[in-house]
Design a protein around this motif. Structure first.
Motif, PDB file in Angstrom:
ATOM      1  N   ASP A 236      50.071  -3.802  79.759  1.00 37.13           N
ATOM      2  CA  ASP A 236      49.434  -3.007  80.805  1.00 37.13           C
ATOM      3  C   ASP A 236      47.978  -2.728  80.407  1.00 37.13           C
ATOM      4  O   ASP A 236      47.698  -2.342  79.271  1.00 37.13           O
ATOM      5  N   ILE A 237      47.086  -2.904  81.348  1.00 34.98           N
ATOM      6  CA  ILE A 237      45.668  -2.670  81.064  1.00 34.98           C
ATOM      7  C   ILE A 237      45.421  -1.166  80.921  1.00 34.98           C
ATOM      8  O   ILE A 237      45.726  -0.396  81.830  1.00 34.98           O
ATOM      9  N   GLU A 239      43.779   2.213  81.323  1.00 35.08           N
ATOM     10  CA  GLU A 239      42.819   2.739  82.295  1.00 35.08           C
ATOM     11  C   GLU A 239      41.989   3.848  81.650  1.00 35.08           C
ATOM     12  O   GLU A 239      42.533   4.783  81.074  1.00 35.08           O
ATOM     13  N   LYS A 352      37.973  -5.952  81.419  1.00 30.26           N
ATOM     14  CA  LYS A 352      39.085  -5.614  82.307  1.00 30.26           C
ATOM     15  C   LYS A 352      39.052  -6.492  83.547  1.00 30.26           C
ATOM     16  O   LYS A 352      40.110  -6.999  83.999  1.00 30.26           O
ATOM     17  N   THR A 353      37.865  -6.697  84.136  1.00 28.05           N
ATOM     18  CA  THR A 353      37.739  -7.560  85.308  1.00 28.05           C
ATOM     19  C   THR A 353      38.149  -8.989  84.976  1.00 28.05           C
ATOM     20  O   THR A 353      38.824  -9.662  85.777  1.00 28.05           O
ATOM     21  N   GLU A 356      42.004  -9.104  84.745  1.00 26.54           N
ATOM     22  CA  GLU A 356      42.639  -9.003  86.063  1.00 26.54           C
ATOM     23  C   GLU A 356      42.429 -10.282  86.880  1.00 26.54           C
ATOM     24  O   GLU A 356      43.360 -10.759  87.549  1.00 26.54           O
ATOM     25  N   THR A 357      41.222 -10.830  86.825  1.00 27.64           N
ATOM     26  CA  THR A 357      40.941 -12.045  87.597  1.00 27.64           C
ATOM     27  C   THR A 357      41.728 -13.232  87.064  1.00 27.64           C
ATOM     28  O   THR A 357      42.314 -14.008  87.835  1.00 27.64           O
ATOM     29  N   ARG A 359      44.520 -13.127  85.260  1.00 30.11           N
ATOM     30  CA  ARG A 359      45.957 -12.895  85.416  1.00 30.11           C
ATOM     31  C   ARG A 359      46.407 -13.010  86.865  1.00 30.11           C
ATOM     32  O   ARG A 359      47.451 -13.631  87.160  1.00 30.11           O
ATOM     33  N   ASP A 360      45.634 -12.442  87.777  1.00 31.89           N
ATOM     34  CA  ASP A 360      46.088 -12.339  89.169  1.00 31.89           C
ATOM     35  C   ASP A 360      45.615 -13.488  90.048  1.00 31.89           C
ATOM     36  O   ASP A 360      46.217 -13.733  91.104  1.00 31.89           O
ATOM     37  N   TYR A 401      42.038 -15.984  78.745  1.00 30.46           N
ATOM     38  CA  TYR A 401      42.841 -14.779  78.984  1.00 30.46           C
ATOM     39  C   TYR A 401      43.095 -14.034  77.675  1.00 30.46           C
ATOM     40  O   TYR A 401      42.975 -12.805  77.607  1.00 30.46           O
TER      41      TYR A 401
END
Length: 467
Positions: A236-237, A239, A352-353, A356-357, A359-360, A401
């Motif tokens: 989990d990233i 926050e 973080k960006t 997310e980019t 991974r998603d 990643y």
């Protein structure tokens, strides 16, 4: 489209491709990054424990506190009494000849000893905060370099898989060339691809060995053999919010506390210097025996310096200026911390960006592209090199990643660890000489010379970029 001869060897080649495709997970619920097993591996807690015992800067910082405690004890000691012997020889007329003893004592006035102790007590507090900062630096650097090693381990495994893919790809392309289903250019391209990924593997291995060496240096055991570390780089990233992190930083920063203690130290120094205006009293008693005239005498001397010319006005003026400087140092340290935190958050948000980019968006597309390419190859519509290229794209993004996750872990460690890094610098130098990886960070702790009272500011910002 494949020829009839090509169709006869298609089952064999398809088996090779599916073997290649099965070397990494491509299902949606599979992890791209596999956890490192804890069996016979070093955990983060193991490394932190070793560092607490072996990092030399912690012993240095503790010794600095003890040195100042010695000054605190010395400042409270009373002046020793003076004891002496005197003798007067007879003159030519034999009128006098005497001998005796004297005792003298200086009496300290205006509670100078207590006030001097207050100055040293504030210095003990400052160095104690400096020690706490150094402990946090060691913990943070161990964690940062642990994540470097963990990420490098994962990169080596991923690169090794990519080498296997390229080797199988080259063999498959050579078989296709022999069956006249591929060109010489295809073989050369597959060979280049293999050499490229082997270079990637070597670079990953070098990065892994270097990360391990740097970790052992911070731990304080440089001869420790290369060992796997246990843990998971992704998950989990974390926050983090800038304002909340800044308030936590101000509340917990040893550097802010040390700057505040400097104000107390400067004020105690002013009180001590003002007390120096009140002179000490020196009392001396002399007992004599005149052997010619056969009589005893006792004389008492009392002396007090008269503060006419020297009223310690220079030192008092200096101490007053120290208070003003120390008060502004608190504000400057807070601003410097906020500025450094802003730079850390820039790296945090960037990493973080990226995570997310990748991974998603990118990795799912790369996986789907690989699946579509394999299906197209099975139907004879896509060449083998397109399959290998799609597989290489998937692995390259998987490596990116891992690197993005490594940076997330490192920068979050900095933010949560009050921006304290530089575990191999003396506690007095703080973080200015040693960075955490991508960019040198830091605040330079104050250095105070007890004899000259010259002060090096507590936070010097470093703008030098790193690789």
């Amino acid at each position: 489209m494949q020829s009839k001869d090509g169709r006869r060897i298609l089952p064999l080649l398809a088996a090779c491709i599916f073997q290649i495709a099965g070397t990494v997970p491509i299902l949606a619920d599979d992890r791209v990054v596999a956890p490192v097993e804890a069996t016979q591996s070093l955990t983060l807690a193991d490394l932190e424990s070793l560092a607490a015992q072996s990092n030399p800067t912690l012993v240095q910082a503790a010794a600095a506190v003890d040195q100042t405690r010695g000054n605190l004890i010395q400042a409270g000691l009373y002046p020793n009494p003076q004891v002496g012997y005197l003798r007067t020889d007879a003159n030519k007329a034999g009128q006098s000849r005497s001998q005796g003893v004297f005792v003298g004592q200086e009496f300290v006035t205006a509670k100078k000893r207590q006030k001097a102790q207050a100055v040293q007590s504030a210095e003990v507090d400052r160095l104690s905060w400096q020690y706490q900062a150094q402990v946090q630096r060691v913990v943070n650097d161990v964690r940062i370099r642990y994540y470097d090693v963990l990420g490098a381990e994962q990169s080596v495994k991923m690169a090794d898989r990519l080498v296997g893919i390229a080797e199988n790809g080259l063999k498959t392309t050579e078989k296709l060339f022999e069956a006249r289903q591929a060109s010489k250019a295809d073989v050369l391209q597959a060979r280049i691809q293999l050499k490229t990924v082997r270079l990637t593997l070597r670079e990953s291995e070098i990065r892994h060995r270097t990360a391990w060496k740097q970790l052992t240096h911070v731990v304080g055991v440089p001869d420790m053999p290369l060992t796997a570390v246990a843990g998971v780089i992704d998950g989990d990233i974390p926050e983090r919010d800038f304002d909340a992190s800044y308030h936590e930083l101000l509340a917990g920063s040893p550097q802010v506390r040390a700057a505040e203690v400097r104000v107390s130290h400067a004020r105690a120094e002013l009180v001590s210097e003002q007390a120096q205006v009140v002179p000490n009293v020196t009392l001396q008693v002399v007992a004599e025996r005149d052997q010619i005239n056969q009589f005893n005498s006792v004389n008492t001397f009392l002396s007090v310096p008269v503060p006419i010319f020297n009223r310690n006005q220079g030192n008092i003026f200096h101490a007053q200026a120290d208070i003003r400087e120390a008060c502004q140092e608190v504000e400057r340290t807070k601003l410097a911390l906020r500025d450094t935190l802003a730079e850390a958050f820039q790296r945090y948000e960037t990493a973080k960006t990226q995570v997310e980019t990748l991974r998603d968006e990118i990795l799912p597309d790369a996986k789907e592209s690989l699946e579509v390419t394999i299906a197209g190859y099975k139907s004879g519509e896509i060449s083998i090199l397109q399959v290998l290229a799609a597989r290489q794209t998937y692995f390259q993004n998987s490596l990116a990643y891992i690197q993005a996750w490594t940076e997330v872990r490192k920068v979050v460690t900095e933010i949560d660890g009050l921006l304290l890094t530089g575990a191999l610098n003396p506690a007095e130098l703080g973080t200015a000489l040693q960075g955490s990886g991508l960019k040198q960070q830091g605040l330079l702790n104050q250095i105070q010379d007890s004899s000259t009272r010259s002060v090096l500011p507590a936070a010097i910002q470093s703008g030098a970029g790193g690789p």
